[in-house]
Enzyme design. Structure first.
Site, PDB file in Angstrom:
ATOM      1  N   SER A 298      14.090   3.784 -49.131  1.00 31.93           N
ATOM      2  CA  SER A 298      14.471   3.426 -47.783  1.00 31.93           C
ATOM      3  C   SER A 298      14.078   2.005 -47.368  1.00 31.93           C
ATOM      4  O   SER A 298      14.583   1.520 -46.363  1.00 31.93           O
ATOM      5  CB  SER A 298      13.841   4.425 -46.807  1.00 31.93           C
TER       6      SER A 298
ATOM      7  N   SER B 128      10.306   4.930 -51.895  1.00 29.07           N
ATOM      8  CA  SER B 128      10.995   4.003 -50.988  1.00 29.07           C
ATOM      9  C   SER B 128      10.617   2.532 -51.110  1.00 29.07           C
ATOM     10  O   SER B 128      11.279   1.682 -50.530  1.00 29.07           O
ATOM     11  CB  SER B 128      10.801   4.448 -49.534  1.00 29.07           C
TER      12      SER B 128
ATOM     13  N   LYS C   1       9.015  -3.977 -42.661  1.00 21.58           N
ATOM     14  CA  LYS C   1       9.938  -2.838 -42.524  1.00 21.58           C
ATOM     15  C   LYS C   1       9.877  -2.306 -41.097  1.00 21.58           C
ATOM     16  O   LYS C   1       8.776  -2.162 -40.529  1.00 21.58           O
ATOM     17  CB  LYS C   1       9.542  -1.748 -43.522  1.00 21.58           C
TER      18      LYS C   1
END
Lengths: 450, 444
Positions: A134, A158, A59
């Site tokens: 996210s 997330s 990420k």
């Protein structure tokens, strides 16, 4: 053989047995990536000519030495960190290579991926739908076989929520299990790095790699996680599964509820004892979260001044600005006691809810998200509606306990995840339950058509 | 109307720890090349986290104990949020609601010698900022100082006279040096003073509803001058019927006056909240551990010198002023014992001669000097000769060594004579006799 279909454990085995080489492995993923990335918008940075290691996606809020890291924000466009996050360093030691940096909501603030300054990632099951957020890019990268596994971060859901919406396994470890050093902070008391994988066994292995004491994160001290046994417990005899009434109330989509209820029945069939539990303060979760989280955000994002790195503050997206203002307000003189201090107290009550519930059960199960993936653009103008989609993931984050999402079926063609929450630092049990369920069902074998 | 000053003091002291407060960079930044003692943590790079330096916490507690504070069971760091280019994270990690040490006190003297107790509100741990240098319209930032451990000591508004403030600051400096927690050099910025000054009518019990903060003053003398000026200015203003408000003022040494730096309207809201990156500090067992390792402090040492050695309080006070002097004085006392030199004699000698004992050499010299000067010394050459011969007879090896040219041998023989006479002999005469005997070969 399509190498990109293999799980992490299968990939390691294949390499060890020389069924294929690292060069072939990397080539397969690179080709897959080239084919799919333009339509899915998963990677913000991708390795051009990787030939070594097992390709993992990271990420883009986790810093990687000499590799641009944007946190999904324009404010960090062009920022190249001079150091690796501890979790990344630990993966590199295990012959993992960073194949790409995945798209995410700006500074991990969002539930749909649409807050990324670099455009939303698309859901591989339906390109008109959001992938969740996210850790959007990480979930989609795993779901679409564009990496062997991925790292994400989970602050209020997330990792779990996009995993649920994309049909992969996503684990949020206990707070303090994995070092946060190098994860660009959103809300420091909640953030946690965790794996998104194709199977539960993969998540277990990655957790073993990245967990453990770190001299760079004071909150990550007694945190080693060891894979206990290679033998899978086929049944769930003796396991008490708690079902919280509050996670099946208003707002829960009928289709999702049906799938989740069936999954719970399956757990019962596997031998688990299902008990009802209550988590009475659940309804305050979102309110508490938006005060605690935004307060920490307002402080954590203060360093982005444009003086030393990155761009000026007008480059923040609207969600970042909204949370900075919310948090600044909640911490201000005259408001602190009514907002931050009170939220901290209710947070303790939520923690106690779980402690009490866990006297009656070993794991708590329920839906991850009240709905399946929704249409791109559907909630962007209604922040409150967007916030409500995290109602079932936020309480565990506030309590610091581990939670995971494991695929448990489909509603109208879109994946649904079963959330399994565990006692603090008891990832072992939730992984065991998840793996028994996963192996007794075949949801993991259903892949999006791309 | 008569007015009296109400003064409180905030002192920042930079600790001399090996590494910084929350990272492993060297803390010593003085005259180092800019931005060479830095890392992601003290630069506040995205993703970096603080990690508490235990040495700093220990030193903070030592300061607290030296100031008679209670060490709390549970302490926390908090974030103090404000923007300034020398503050890389956008907040300073400090302490606010849960300081490490609370409720202490220190006795101070005013210029007339009146002793009063100043209450210490708190001693807390925080970190320093980077350093800005402005030149040619540019501003340069050096982060070597960023994250260096800083301890803040806050008093209650108990001072009523500038001379007390000076005594307090000096005593603090002495304590820091005794504890070896800081060099406490004002000019280098190791120690920084801020005074909160206001005045109220004599007899009024409540604190005034304003206070003027005097900041960025880097010497005891300037601070005293600034406070004196400020008291005068405030009384004059009140007498003219003016209303005084909260403000921050600096000191202009050329004009010898204070000047306005910031008014109340510009005051910050620091939005303190508990630092989520750092766990609580559990101090319950720490207090005992630190107590055991504490050095003797000046006040205690002074009292012990008086009771143990029977020296005067005035002398004791001078002897404990610097840690080394007290240390070497005790060495001298031990050495002097053999020659029956009283501690009082040594103390008088050191204090009167204004000797700063700082080495073993000086100790020896002092003892020898007194030994030579004392009364009841054997001066009779016949007696000395007799003793010298006895010593020579008993130390054939030293004599042998002397003949081979070893000068130390002579010292050994002199030592022998000194021991035999318990130091009560004229050393110069001993030397003459000894050398004559040795050279003449008139030895057994």
């Amino acid at each position: 053989m399509d190498l990109t279909k293999l799980t992490l454990i299968e990939t390691i085995k294949g390499l060890k047995e020389r069924q294929f080489s690292e060069v072939e492995l990397n080539r397969a993923y690179r080709e897959r990536m080239k084919k799919l990335n333009p339509s899915l918008n998963v990677y913000l940075w991708a390795k051009e000519n990787g030939t070594e290691g097992i390709p993992a996606a990271i990420k883009d809020i986790i810093v990687t030495k000499d590799i641009s890291t944007t946190a999904g924000s324009k404010i960090l466009e062009g920022f190249v960190p001079p150091y690796n996050a501890t979790a990344v360093d630990r993966l590199l030691e295990k012959n993992i290579s960073v194949i790409g940096k995945t798209n995410c909501d700006e500074f991990a603030m969002g539930s749909s991926g649409e807050n990324s300054a670099y455009g939303p990632t698309k859901n591989p099951w339906d390109l008109t739908k959001v992938p969740g957020g996210s850790s959007s890019g990480s979930a989609v990268a795993v779901a679409s076989d564009m990496c062997v596994f991925a790292l994400g971060t989970d602050t209020g859901g997330s990792i779990r929520q996009p995993s649920s919406l994309c049909g992969v396994v996503g684990l949020k470890p206990s707070y303090g299990r994995v070092s946060r050093y190098g994860a660009i902070a959103m809300a420091s008391s909640l953030d946690q790095i965790g794996p998104l994988t194709k199977t539960v066994a993969d998540a277990r292995l990655v957790l073993e790699w990245i967990s453990g004491k770190d001299g760079y994160d004071s909150n990550c001290q007694n945190s080693e996680f060891k894979v206990q046994s290679s033998e899978l417990k086929k049944d769930l005899k003796g396991v008490r599964v708690g079902v919280p009434r509050e996670y099946f109330g208003k707002g829960l989509d009928e289709g999702v509820e049906k799938v989740v209820r069936e999954a719970i029945k399956k757990l019962e069939k596997l031998g688990a004892e299902v008990v009802e539990v209550i988590l009475p303060h659940t309804e305050y979760g979102i309110a508490v979260y938006y005060i605690v989280m935004s307060s920490e955000v307002s402080s954590n994002l203060a360093k982005f001044t444009g003086i030393r790195f990155g761009k000026t503050r007008d480059k923040f997206g609207s969600e970042a600005k909204r949370r900075i203002m919310l948090g600044t307000f909640a911490l201000s003189t005259g408001y602190y006691d009514d907002y931050f201090a009170k939220a901290a107290k209710v947070r303790t009550l939520i923690k106690q809810d779980f402690a009490k519930a866990f006297q009656k059960c070993d794991v708590i199960v329920g839906p991850v998200s009240p709905t399946t993936a929704w249409n791109l653009g559907e909630k962007v103008n209604d922040p409150l509606k967007m916030y409500l989609s995290d109602a079932y993931t936020i309480p565990a984050s506030l309590a610091g306990i581990p939670g995971l999402s494991v695929p448990c079926g489909f509603s109208e063609g879109l994946p649904v995840g079963l959330q399994i929450l565990g006692k603090y630092m008891d990832e072992e049990t939730i992984l065991d339950v998840a793996e028994s369920y996963e192996q007794a069902t075949s949801w993991r074998k259903v892949k999006p058509k791309l | 109307m008569k007015y009296e000053p109400v003064i409180g003091l905030e002192v920042h002291v930079e600790l001399n720890t090996k590494s910084k407060m929350f990272c492993r960079c060297f803390a010593d930044y003085f005259s180092k090349e800019p931005n060479t003692h830095t890392c992601p943590i003290c630069l506040g790079l995205p993703g970096a986290l603080p990690y508490t330096n235990k040495e700093a916490i220990t030193k903070c507690i030592q300061i607290g104990l030296a100031l008679n504070c209670k060490i709390v069971d549970l302490s926390r760091f908090e974030r103090k949020n404000y923007f300034y280019p020398d503050l890389p994270k956008g907040y300073q990690i400090s302490q606010y609601r849960w300081p490490l040490c609370v409720e202490g006190w220190l006795e101070v003297e005013d210029k007339e010698g009146n002793v009063s107790k100043i209450r210490i509100n708190r001693v807390h741990q925080e970190e320093d900022t980077g350093k800005l240098t402005h030149s040619d319209g540019q501003t340069l930032i050096d982060f070597n100082r960023s994250g260096v451990p800083l301890v803040e000591i806050v008093t209650e508004p108990d001072f009523t006279d500038p001379s007390q403030v000076k005594d307090y600051a000096k005593k603090l400096q002495q304590i820091f040096r005794y504890l070896s927690v800081s060099n406490a050099d004002m000019e280098k910025g190791d120690m920084r003073l801020e005074a909160n000054v206001s005045v109220r009518p004599v007899g009024q019990k409540e604190l005034p509803n304003y206070r003027v903060e005097l900041k960025n003053i880097n010497s005891f003398r300037f601070m005293t001058a600034a406070i004196e000026y400020e008291i005068k200015r405030q009384i004059e203003a009140l007498e003219k019927g003016e209303k005084l408000t909260q403000e921050t003022r600096g000191w202009n040494e050329d004009k010898r006056e204070t000047y306005l730096q910031r008014s109340k309207e510009e005051a910050h809201d620091y939005r303190y909240f508990p630092e989520p990156d750092l766990p609580e500090l559990k101090m319950k067992s720490e207090e005992e551990r630190v107590k055991e390792e504490m050095v003797e402090l000046p006040q205690a040492k002074m009292q012990r010198f008086v009771s143990e050695y029977g020296i005067s309080k005035q002398n004791a006070q001078v002897l404990v002023e610097l840690k080394e002097v007290g240390y070497y004085f005790e060495k001298a006392v031990k050495l002097g014992e053999a020659q029956q030199i009283k501690p009082q004699e040594l103390a008088n000698y050191i204090v009167n001669q204004k000797i700063t004992l700082a080495s073993q050499d000086q100790v020896l010299r002092a003892v020898e000097f007194i030994a030579a000067k004392r009364v009841g010394i054997i001066e009779d050459e016949a007696v000395i000769k007799k003793i010298v011969l006895e010593v020579i007879k008993k130390n054939p090896k030293s004599v042998e060594d002397y003949k081979r040219g070893k000068l130390n041998a002579l010292q050994a023989l002199i030592g022998g004579v000194m021991r035999k006479t318990q130091g009560k002999v004229n050393v110069e005469k001993v030397m003459v006799v000894l050398e004559k005997k040795l050279k003449s070969g008139d030895t057994p």
